[in-house]
Write a protein that holds these residues in place. Structure first.
Motif, PDB file in Angstrom:
ATOM      1  N   CYS A 106       0.840  -1.214   0.000  1.00  0.00           N
ATOM      2  CA  CYS A 106       0.000   0.000   0.000  1.00  0.00           C
ATOM      3  C   CYS A 106       0.869   1.255   0.000  1.00  0.00           C
ATOM      4  N   ASP A 107       1.959   1.217   0.765  1.00  0.00           N
ATOM      5  CA  ASP A 107       2.872   2.369   0.813  1.00  0.00           C
ATOM      6  C   ASP A 107       3.506   2.613  -0.550  1.00  0.00           C
ATOM      7  N   ILE A 108       3.851   1.508  -1.221  1.00  0.00           N
ATOM      8  CA  ILE A 108       4.461   1.654  -2.550  1.00  0.00           C
ATOM      9  C   ILE A 108       3.467   2.330  -3.508  1.00  0.00           C
ATOM     10  N   VAL A 109       2.208   1.890  -3.454  1.00  0.00           N
ATOM     11  CA  VAL A 109       1.181   2.503  -4.323  1.00  0.00           C
ATOM     12  C   VAL A 109       1.059   3.994  -3.991  1.00  0.00           C
ATOM     13  N   ARG A 110       1.034   4.305  -2.678  1.00  0.00           N
ATOM     14  CA  ARG A 110       0.924   5.721  -2.266  1.00  0.00           C
ATOM     15  C   ARG A 110       2.093   6.547  -2.838  1.00  0.00           C
ATOM     16  N   ASP A 111       3.323   6.013  -2.692  1.00  0.00           N
ATOM     17  CA  ASP A 111       4.495   6.761  -3.172  1.00  0.00           C
ATOM     18  C   ASP A 111       4.492   6.923  -4.686  1.00  0.00           C
ATOM     19  N   LYS A 112       4.067   5.849  -5.368  1.00  0.00           N
ATOM     20  CA  LYS A 112       4.025   5.929  -6.835  1.00  0.00           C
ATOM     21  C   LYS A 112       2.997   6.958  -7.288  1.00  0.00           C
ATOM     22  N   MET A 113       1.884   7.004  -6.568  1.00  0.00           N
ATOM     23  CA  MET A 113       0.855   7.981  -6.948  1.00  0.00           C
ATOM     24  C   MET A 113       1.321   9.405  -6.636  1.00  0.00           C
ATOM     25  N   LYS A 114       2.094   9.532  -5.572  1.00  0.00           N
ATOM     26  CA  LYS A 114       2.626  10.858  -5.225  1.00  0.00           C
ATOM     27  C   LYS A 114       3.560  11.357  -6.334  1.00  0.00           C
ATOM     28  N   ALA A 115       4.316  10.390  -6.897  1.00  0.00           N
ATOM     29  CA  ALA A 115       5.223  10.757  -7.992  1.00  0.00           C
ATOM     30  C   ALA A 115       4.453  11.270  -9.205  1.00  0.00           C
ATOM     31  N   THR A 116       3.190  10.822  -9.343  1.00  0.00           N
ATOM     32  CA  THR A 116       2.362  11.348 -10.448  1.00  0.00           C
ATOM     33  C   THR A 116       1.468  12.480  -9.940  1.00  0.00           C
ATOM     34  N   LYS A 117       1.894  13.080  -8.832  1.00  0.00           N
ATOM     35  CA  LYS A 117       1.257  14.294  -8.267  1.00  0.00           C
ATOM     36  C   LYS A 117      -0.094  14.044  -7.603  1.00  0.00           C
ATOM     37  N   VAL A 118      -0.407  12.784  -7.302  1.00  0.00           N
ATOM     38  CA  VAL A 118      -1.636  12.497  -6.550  1.00  0.00           C
ATOM     39  C   VAL A 118      -1.245  12.177  -5.108  1.00  0.00           C
ATOM     40  N   GLN A 119      -1.671  13.019  -4.179  1.00  0.00           N
ATOM     41  CA  GLN A 119      -1.289  12.786  -2.788  1.00  0.00           C
ATOM     42  C   GLN A 119      -2.475  12.240  -1.994  1.00  0.00           C
ATOM     43  N   ILE A 120      -2.261  11.054  -1.386  1.00  0.00           N
ATOM     44  CA  ILE A 120      -3.336  10.393  -0.648  1.00  0.00           C
ATOM     45  C   ILE A 120      -3.233  10.763   0.824  1.00  0.00           C
ATOM     46  N   ASN A 121      -4.387  11.035   1.444  1.00  0.00           N
ATOM     47  CA  ASN A 121      -4.421  11.333   2.874  1.00  0.00           C
ATOM     48  C   ASN A 121      -4.898  10.079   3.607  1.00  0.00           C
ATOM     49  N   ASP A 122      -3.997   9.449   4.373  1.00  0.00           N
ATOM     50  CA  ASP A 122      -4.325   8.204   5.063  1.00  0.00           C
ATOM     51  C   ASP A 122      -4.864   8.419   6.469  1.00  0.00           C
ATOM     52  N   SER A 123      -4.887   9.696   6.911  1.00  0.00           N
ATOM     53  CA  SER A 123      -5.210   9.907   8.322  1.00  0.00           C
ATOM     54  C   SER A 123      -6.713   9.862   8.599  1.00  0.00           C
ATOM     55  N   GLU A 124      -7.517   9.894   7.566  1.00  0.00           N
ATOM     56  CA  GLU A 124      -8.967   9.962   7.770  1.00  0.00           C
ATOM     57  C   GLU A 124      -9.614   8.577   7.684  1.00  0.00           C
ATOM     58  N   LYS A 125     -10.854   8.528   8.193  1.00  0.00           N
ATOM     59  CA  LYS A 125     -11.585   7.267   8.123  1.00  0.00           C
ATOM     60  C   LYS A 125     -12.000   6.963   6.682  1.00  0.00           C
ATOM     61  N   THR A 126     -12.390   8.041   5.987  1.00  0.00           N
ATOM     62  CA  THR A 126     -12.742   7.854   4.580  1.00  0.00           C
ATOM     63  C   THR A 126     -11.548   8.284   3.723  1.00  0.00           C
ATOM     64  N   PRO A 127     -11.326   7.592   2.608  1.00  0.00           N
ATOM     65  CA  PRO A 127     -10.145   7.926   1.819  1.00  0.00           C
ATOM     66  C   PRO A 127     -10.291   9.282   1.144  1.00  0.00           C
ATOM     67  N   SER A 128      -9.212  10.046   1.076  1.00  0.00           N
ATOM     68  CA  SER A 128      -9.253  11.285   0.299  1.00  0.00           C
ATOM     69  C   SER A 128      -7.884  11.533  -0.326  1.00  0.00           C
ATOM     70  N   TRP A 129      -7.883  12.343  -1.365  1.00  0.00           N
ATOM     71  CA  TRP A 129      -6.645  12.623  -2.096  1.00  0.00           C
ATOM     72  C   TRP A 129      -6.737  13.983  -2.755  1.00  0.00           C
ATOM     73  N   VAL A 130      -5.575  14.534  -3.092  1.00  0.00           N
ATOM     74  CA  VAL A 130      -5.534  15.813  -3.823  1.00  0.00           C
ATOM     75  C   VAL A 130      -4.408  15.758  -4.845  1.00  0.00           C
ATOM     76  N   PHE A 131      -4.525  16.624  -5.857  1.00  0.00           N
ATOM     77  CA  PHE A 131      -3.373  16.812  -6.751  1.00  0.00           C
ATOM     78  C   PHE A 131      -2.378  17.688  -6.042  1.00  0.00           C
ATOM     79  N   LYS A 132      -1.118  17.275  -6.107  1.00  0.00           N
ATOM     80  CA  LYS A 132      -0.075  18.037  -5.427  1.00  0.00           C
ATOM     81  C   LYS A 132       0.221  19.333  -6.124  1.00  0.00           C
TER      82      LYS A 132
END
Ligand SMILES: [Zn+2]
Length: 509
Positions: A483-509
């Protein structure tokens, strides 16, 4: 019907805590107060903004000398000017007539042309083109008038001629023309007198006199005038061009703090002499320098410049603008990785919040609560206070802070574990925050990205969230690692995932 802000409201006088005006050389203009107060270096305090037309203001910014690429110092100066102009337009409903001078004839341009064996016009054209591309990439609005010095030689000649005729300027043996500072009583009103940096010159009558016109030198571009051939000095350009467009007075005159003296001092002196007035620019806006942490001011001569494409390869234009919004435009800004990280994190807080409100309204519906008692009063208070802080010398840092506090309050309501939910106040707050940030020039791009693209990312992020929750429950390290690898790979494509919430959320960096 346009909204006119009364000048001396109770709240405003509280926010600005105006001191009585000191004996200064700043003259309060006649006309219509717009309710805002701005620091003026001539008064050395905040002064009320008063316009002769309640809805129209003229604004001139000293633009670049186009002999090289623009750098981060220019970016911060022009982004901050852009922010102030947007505040006047968007929050105070002022129609702003903006102009910028581009210095396309200058020693440095001539030098560059010699080095590159090209014409000075080619050099100027190339770097001016690049400058506008850079500004567009920072979402800086182009001025309504772009005035190139070489297009306005007749206006400059006319300006100088009138000063020679009225004997506030004199022609020297080498065909140059100097302004006689002894003939102007208020010289030095913008700040304490200091060395003007003008070269000691045997032709000059007084040390502080400055060149309006430079007599022709062999091999350099020149124009013919009644007193001889040559080219304009730097200070005269802005005064002549402003006077051509705006007449004998300009409301706002802006530039970097290093222009306050001698450039703006000289502009004011010669313009007052030309128009026979006591005040030419009513409001001087000076932008503090950008420093690179541990370094001095960023400048070409110090060879510590970062170009604007270099900046944007590491950070978004929104992140840089947020860093500018969080600092006071008048003071120095220290550029560092920490500053940009903080700006990005603040920007992301807003982006996550806006996503969360969307999810909240669409996913949690059980029963509509009585919204009247929930956070609407906080929204109203922030709306009022934000208008007040922006009226007080464009205090964008406080404005951003007030928005962040509103986000915290609203997040608390969204996380309430009750059957009821409150879509109306939450949506109104999201709408308000979006509108303020966009009025300040942020693009908040992920909000406007294509729906198909977003829904694809939504699906992936949701899937990862389910897998991760499952893995957390089972303490499955291998799966968590994936899961961490997927998160980092998505960050490299400017998609930042927020893992701290109960529901998933993300933003473009
Ligand atoms: Zn200027």
């Amino acid at each position: 019907m346009r909204r006119v802000f009364p000048v001396f409201t109770r709240k405003l006088s509280h926010v600005c805590s105006l001191k009585p005006f000191k004996e200064t050389k700043w003259l309060m203009p006649n006309g219509n107060p717009i309710g805002a107060y701005v620091y003026n270096c001539v008064a050395d305090q905040k002064v009320p903004v008063i316009l002769s037309d309640p809805h129209i203001a003229t604004w001139y910014s000293c633009g670049p000398t186009v002999y090289d690429s623009a750098h981060l110092g220019h970016a911060s100066c022009y982004v901050k000017i852009d922010i102030i102009q947007r505040i006047l337009k968007e929050f105070f409903r002022i129609k702003l007539v903006t102009a910028m001078g581009v210095t396309d004839i200058d020693d440095k341009i001539i030098q560059k042309a010699k080095e590159t064996k090209s014409d000075f016009r080619t050099v100027a054209k190339q770097y001016e083109h690049e400058f506008w591309l850079d500004m567009a990439s920072l979402n800086v609005e182009k001025p309504l008038i772009v005035a190139r010095v070489s297009d306005h030689i007749p206006a400059i000649e006319n300006f100088i001629k009138k000063m020679i005729d009225s004997e506030v300027a004199y022609v020297t043996n080498d065909g140059s023309v100097y302004f006689d500072t002894e003939k102007y009583d208020s010289y030095g009103k913008l700040q304490k007198m200091q060395d003007s940096g003008e070269p000691a010159d045997t032709y000059k009558k007084n040390k502080m006199d400055f060149a309006l016109w430079k007599g022709q030198k062999p091999g350099e571009p020149s124009w013919t005038t009644t007193w001889g051939d040559g080219r304009p000095g730097w200070h005269i350009e802005c005064s002549a061009m402003v006077s051509k467009f705006f007449g004998s007075q300009v409301d706002f005159h802006a530039g970097g703090i290093d222009l306050q003296f001698p450039h703006h001092e000289n502009e004011e002196a010669q313009s007052c002499a030309f128009h026979n007035t006591k005040q030419w620019a009513n409001y001087w806006i000076h932008i503090g320098h950008l420093h690179v942490k541990g370094d001095n001011k960023m400048s070409k001569s110090l060879k510590n410049t970062i170009t604007i494409p270099q900046l944007l390869s590491q950070h978004s234009a929104d992140t840089f603008r947020m860093a500018c919004l969080m600092s006071n435009y008048r003071y120095p800004m220290e550029y560092s990785d920490e500053l940009m990280k903080t700006a990005e994190s603040v920007l992301n807080k807003f982006k996550f919040f806006l996503k969360d409100t969307y999810n909240y309204v669409n996913n949690n519906a059980i029963e509509n609560g009585d919204y009247k008692y929930q956070i609407l009063d906080s929204l109203q208070k922030v709306e009022e206070v934000n208008l007040d802080v922006l009226k007080s010398d464009f205090d964008t840092a406080s404005c951003v802070n007030n928005l962040l506090n509103l986000v915290i309050k609203t997040n608390r309501v969204m996380k309430l574990e009750t059957k009821e939910f409150y879509p109306i106040p939450v949506l109104l707050i999201a709408e308000y925050i979006t509108s303020v940030l966009m009025k300040l020039g942020l693009k908040l791009q992920d909000v406007s990205e294509s729906i198909e693209h977003n829904s694809l990312i939504d699906t992936l992020v949701e899937f990862r969230h389910i897998v991760r929750q499952n893995a957390l429950g089972r303490k499955d390290k291998e799966l968590l690692n994936a899961c961490d690898i997927v998160r980092d790979k998505m960050k490299a494509t400017k998609v930042q995932i927020n893992d701290s919430e109960k529901t998933p959320s993300w933003v473009f960096k």
